[in-house]
Every structure is written in C-alpha cells, then in structure tokens.
Design a protein around this motif. Structure first.
Motif, PDB file in Angstrom:
ATOM      1  N   ALA A  33      -0.339  17.953  -1.698  1.00 16.99           N
ATOM      2  CA  ALA A  33       0.232  16.935  -0.644  1.00 16.99           C
ATOM      3  C   ALA A  33       1.421  16.294  -1.344  1.00 16.99           C
ATOM      4  O   ALA A  33       1.184  15.758  -2.486  1.00 16.99           O
ATOM      5  N   MET A  34       2.317  15.682  -0.210  1.00 16.08           N
ATOM      6  CA  MET A  34       3.344  14.760  -0.774  1.00 16.08           C
ATOM      7  C   MET A  34       3.508  13.686   0.341  1.00 16.08           C
ATOM      8  O   MET A  34       3.211  13.751   1.586  1.00 16.08           O
ATOM      9  N   ALA A  35       3.942  12.487  -0.339  1.00 18.55           N
ATOM     10  CA  ALA A  35       4.165  11.534   0.602  1.00 18.55           C
ATOM     11  C   ALA A  35       5.139  10.669   0.325  1.00 18.55           C
ATOM     12  O   ALA A  35       5.789  10.706  -0.758  1.00 18.55           O
ATOM     13  N   TRP A  36       5.517   9.576   1.009  1.00 20.59           N
ATOM     14  CA  TRP A  36       6.724   8.587   0.787  1.00 20.59           C
ATOM     15  C   TRP A  36       5.900   7.028   1.344  1.00 20.59           C
ATOM     16  O   TRP A  36       5.283   7.110   2.067  1.00 20.59           O
ATOM     17  N   TYR A  37       6.206   6.535   0.329  1.00 22.32           N
ATOM     18  CA  TYR A  37       5.490   4.958   0.496  1.00 22.32           C
ATOM     19  C   TYR A  37       6.652   4.164   0.291  1.00 22.32           C
ATOM     20  O   TYR A  37       8.078   4.519  -0.155  1.00 22.32           O
ATOM     21  N   ARG A  38       6.851   2.761   0.551  1.00 20.70           N
ATOM     22  CA  ARG A  38       7.998   1.858   0.449  1.00 20.70           C
ATOM     23  C   ARG A  38       7.469   0.565   0.096  1.00 20.70           C
ATOM     24  O   ARG A  38       6.200   0.130   0.468  1.00 20.70           O
ATOM     25  N   GLN A  39       8.025  -0.068  -0.817  1.00 18.25           N
ATOM     26  CA  GLN A  39       7.708  -1.574  -0.965  1.00 18.25           C
ATOM     27  C   GLN A  39       8.875  -2.399  -0.787  1.00 18.25           C
ATOM     28  O   GLN A  39       9.892  -2.354  -1.591  1.00 18.25           O
ATOM     29  N   ALA A  40       8.517  -3.593  -0.098  1.00 22.06           N
ATOM     30  CA  ALA A  40       9.512  -4.404   0.303  1.00 22.06           C
ATOM     31  C   ALA A  40       9.501  -5.631  -0.574  1.00 22.06           C
ATOM     32  O   ALA A  40       8.103  -5.746  -0.844  1.00 22.06           O
ATOM     33  N   PRO A  41      10.325  -6.474  -0.695  1.00 24.73           N
ATOM     34  CA  PRO A  41      10.080  -7.600  -1.868  1.00 24.73           C
ATOM     35  C   PRO A  41       9.095  -8.369  -1.136  1.00 24.73           C
ATOM     36  O   PRO A  41       8.974  -9.096  -0.165  1.00 24.73           O
ATOM     37  N   GLY A  42       8.056  -8.799  -2.078  1.00 25.36           N
ATOM     38  CA  GLY A  42       7.225  -9.882  -1.734  1.00 25.36           C
ATOM     39  C   GLY A  42       5.976  -8.846  -1.129  1.00 25.36           C
ATOM     40  O   GLY A  42       5.055  -9.911  -0.723  1.00 25.36           O
ATOM     41  N   LYS A  43       6.076  -7.770  -0.568  1.00 27.90           N
ATOM     42  CA  LYS A  43       5.031  -7.181  -0.128  1.00 27.90           C
ATOM     43  C   LYS A  43       4.402  -5.970  -0.862  1.00 27.90           C
ATOM     44  O   LYS A  43       4.761  -5.734  -1.968  1.00 27.90           O
ATOM     45  N   GLN A  44       2.970  -5.616  -0.341  1.00 31.63           N
ATOM     46  CA  GLN A  44       2.420  -4.523  -1.027  1.00 31.63           C
ATOM     47  C   GLN A  44       3.189  -3.258  -0.563  1.00 31.63           C
ATOM     48  O   GLN A  44       3.654  -2.980   0.435  1.00 31.63           O
TER      49      GLN A  44
END
Length: 120
Positions: A33-44
């Motif tokens: 399986a593969m996935a995309w995550y994201r992280q914005a400044p100051g967030k998890q």
C-alpha cells in the motif's frame, strides 16, 4: 529497504491543479500500500489519501474528497496524487509513504517531502 522520492510540488494559485508523483526503489516487491500525507506549519502530519497496490482500493480524507485523486502504477510501484481545485488550506509539505511486508515483517517508509503552496 525502500527509498521514496516525491516530485511535482510547487506554487499554484487557488483553484489550480498540481500532480504529485512518488517513485520507489529498493525492495519494492514488498510494497502492498502507498499513501500521501501532508504537514502544514505548526500542525501534525495527516493522512490525505491511501491506496492498495493490488486492487487499487482508495480512501481519502474528507477535506479532499472530490478534489484529489490517488492512483498507482503497481508494476512500477509508483503512486500519484492529482490535486484539483486547490485551496490555500492545502498548503503543506506532502510526504509519500509506503507500507511493506517482507519475510513477515511489516515496515513503513517515507519520502523527503515536496512543498505545495497555494496562494489566495
């Protein structure tokens, strides 16, 4: 070991589109399986979309449903994220993730991330 390299990030105006790619190398035979995550400044870091390599079953975070599409090339163990109707709140570093099972051992791997910036 699996290595992941993301590409396709950049600066785009609100309403625009970007297509992210994640190429894998190494012990790719173990990727299921593969996935995309994201992280914005100051967030998890948060899950954006996930797809199984066999069958292509996809799941999305509610915030991107109808705008983002995850797809994969199972032969090349590559995953894509088509992002349409981008919003400023989509601004983040986007990370590729791969889940592997090799000789009965589960592992996961991360790419270095690619910056997506959406201007209003």
């Amino acid at each position: 070991q699996v290595q992941l390299v993301e590409s396709g990030g950049g600066l785009v105006q609100a309403g625009g589109s970007l297509r992210l790619s994640c190429a894998s190398s190494g012990d790719t035979f173990g990727i299921y399986a593969m996935a995309w995550y994201r992280q914005a400044p100051g967030k998890q870091r948060e899950l954006v979309a996930h797809i199984t390599m066999i069958g292509g079953s996809a799941h999305y975070d509610e915030s991107v449903i109808g705008r983002f599409t995850i797809s994969r090339d199972n032969a090349k163990k590559t995953v894509f994220l088509q992002m349409n109707s981008l919003k400023p709140e989509d601004t983040a570093v986007y990370y590729c993730n791969a889940d592997t099972r090799i000789w009965g051992v589960n592992s996961d791997y991360w790419g270095q991330g690619t910056q997506v910036t959406v201007s209003s």
